[in-house]
Design an enzyme around this catalytic site. Structure first.
Site, short mmCIF file in Angstrom:
data_model
loop_
_atom_site.label_atom_id
_atom_site.label_comp_id
_atom_site.label_asym_id
_atom_site.label_seq_id
_atom_site.Cartn_x
_atom_site.Cartn_y
_atom_site.Cartn_z
N ASP A 35 0.87 -1.27 -0.07
CA ASP A 35 0.18 0.40 0.00
C ASP A 35 0.48 1.37 0.33
O ASP A 35 2.34 1.01 0.59
CB ASP A 35 -1.06 -0.10 1.51
CG ASP A 35 -2.24 0.78 1.29
OD1 ASP A 35 -1.63 2.19 0.82
OD2 ASP A 35 -3.02 0.45 0.91
N ILE A 36 0.67 2.13 -0.71
CA ILE A 36 1.54 3.49 -1.09
C ILE A 36 1.38 4.59 0.24
O ILE A 36 1.96 4.96 0.41
CB ILE A 36 1.20 3.96 -1.57
CG1 ILE A 36 1.50 4.89 -3.03
CG2 ILE A 36 -0.33 4.66 -2.11
CD1 ILE A 36 1.82 5.59 -4.28
N HIS A 104 -10.29 -4.71 -3.08
CA HIS A 104 -8.89 -5.46 -2.47
C HIS A 104 -9.14 -5.84 -0.82
O HIS A 104 -10.03 -5.40 -0.25
CB HIS A 104 -7.56 -3.88 -2.56
CG HIS A 104 -8.48 -3.00 -2.01
ND1 HIS A 104 -9.39 -2.22 -2.54
CD2 HIS A 104 -8.09 -2.53 -1.23
CE1 HIS A 104 -9.71 -1.53 -2.20
NE2 HIS A 104 -8.85 -0.89 -0.80
N PHE A 105 -8.14 -6.45 -0.57
CA PHE A 105 -8.10 -7.58 0.96
C PHE A 105 -6.32 -5.53 1.10
O PHE A 105 -5.77 -5.86 0.57
CB PHE A 105 -7.57 -8.47 0.96
CG PHE A 105 -8.67 -9.08 0.85
CD1 PHE A 105 -9.90 -9.44 -0.13
CD2 PHE A 105 -9.95 -9.28 2.06
CE1 PHE A 105 -10.86 -9.59 -0.32
CE2 PHE A 105 -10.83 -10.36 2.45
CZ PHE A 105 -11.45 -10.80 1.01
N HIS A 106 -7.04 -4.90 2.33
CA HIS A 106 -5.68 -4.97 3.39
C HIS A 106 -5.07 -5.73 4.22
O HIS A 106 -6.24 -6.13 5.12
CB HIS A 106 -6.66 -3.66 4.15
CG HIS A 106 -6.63 -2.69 3.47
ND1 HIS A 106 -5.99 -1.51 3.47
CD2 HIS A 106 -8.05 -2.45 3.31
CE1 HIS A 106 -6.39 -0.60 2.85
NE2 HIS A 106 -7.99 -0.82 2.53
P1 AMP Z 1 -9.33 1.69 0.55
O1 AMP Z 1 -9.96 2.79 1.23
O2 AMP Z 1 -10.02 0.64 0.81
O3 AMP Z 1 -10.51 1.60 -0.87
O4 AMP Z 1 -7.93 1.42 -0.26
C1 AMP Z 1 -7.30 2.44 -1.18
C2 AMP Z 1 -6.44 1.64 -0.68
O5 AMP Z 1 -5.73 1.98 -1.42
C3 AMP Z 1 -5.54 3.01 0.61
O6 AMP Z 1 -5.22 2.40 1.41
C4 AMP Z 1 -4.41 3.75 -0.42
O7 AMP Z 1 -2.78 4.49 0.39
C5 AMP Z 1 -3.67 2.70 -1.71
N1 AMP Z 1 -3.58 3.05 -2.94
C6 AMP Z 1 -4.17 3.81 -3.35
N2 AMP Z 1 -3.22 4.58 -4.43
C7 AMP Z 1 -1.88 3.39 -4.07
C8 AMP Z 1 -1.28 3.07 -5.40
N3 AMP Z 1 -1.34 3.33 -6.37
N4 AMP Z 1 -0.21 1.81 -5.06
C9 AMP Z 1 -0.27 1.57 -4.01
N5 AMP Z 1 -1.57 1.83 -3.02
C10 AMP Z 1 -2.20 2.23 -2.97
#
Ligand code: AMP
Ligand code: ZN
Length: 169
Positions: A35-36, A104-106
């Site tokens: 995650d960025i 996506h899964f965190h």
């Molecule tokens: P959500 O709130 O569950 O939709 O989380 C989306 C996640 O995607 C967030 O934690 C962001 O930090 C992550 N994210 C957004 N853009 C990128 C990227 N280019 N590369 C990696 N992670 C990302």
């Protein structure tokens, strides 16, 4: 039904290699990358390579493959950053706080030094009495063919002072 054209989807672009990502694991159907904006070191996202906006859009027979990778990344992240625990989070829809509209899964490493803050740190416990819980379990059971073998046990109502919520069916 998906609202985002996969051509404009950030995570589809990562799958296609059009946007760089720190890839941790990849197989035919799934991809895991950092995650960025990590919540902790090693915070990893696990996605299906196919564009599905939410879990509701993914066919049930594809969910097992994705969850296997979630499990694998839980192990990899735990040992990789010497975490004490792992939180797994997954949001579907704006109401749930989903920002990137590709399923996506965190997988989030957790450390004993943070203190035991789970989901309750974000969402307060709701006060619900037994009739409400029974109504909910009945309603949920109507939506699945996998009925529990025993009747659901009544759940104790939450303590006084906890947040009340009015569920409408
Ligand atoms: P959500 O709130 O569950 O939709 O989380 C989306 C996640 O995607 C967030 O934690 C962001 O930090 C992550 N994210 C957004 N853009 C990128 C990227 N280019 N590369 C990696 N992670 C990302
Ligand atoms: Zn996508």
């Amino acid at each position: 039904m998906s609202m985002v054209d996969p051509k404009d989807c950030l995570f589809c672009k990562i799958v296609a290699g059009e946007i760089p990502a720190k890839k941790v694991y990849e197989d035919a159907n799934s991809l895991a990358f950092l995650d960025i904006n990590p919540r902790n070191p090693g915070h990893t996202l696990v996605i299906p390579k196919k564009h599905y906006e939410t879990l509701f859009d993914m066919p049930e027979n594809e969910a097992g493959d994705l969850f296997k990778v979630v499990k694998k990344m839980a192990d990899v992240c735990k040992s990789g950053v010497k975490a004490d625990g792992i939180s797994i989070g997954q949001s579907n829809g704006r109401a749930a706080g989903q920002i990137v509209q590709h399923l996506h899964f965190h997988v989030i490493p957790r450390f004993a030094t943070e203190g035991p803050v789970g989901l309750e740190g974000v969402l307060p416990v709701k006060k619900m009495d037994e009739p409400s819980m029974n109504k909910i379990v009945e309603s949920l059971q109507k939506g699945t063919s996998a009925k529990p073998k025993e009747p659901a046990k009544p759940v104790k109502a939450a303590k006084e002072g906890e947040e009340e919520i009015d569920f409408k069916f």
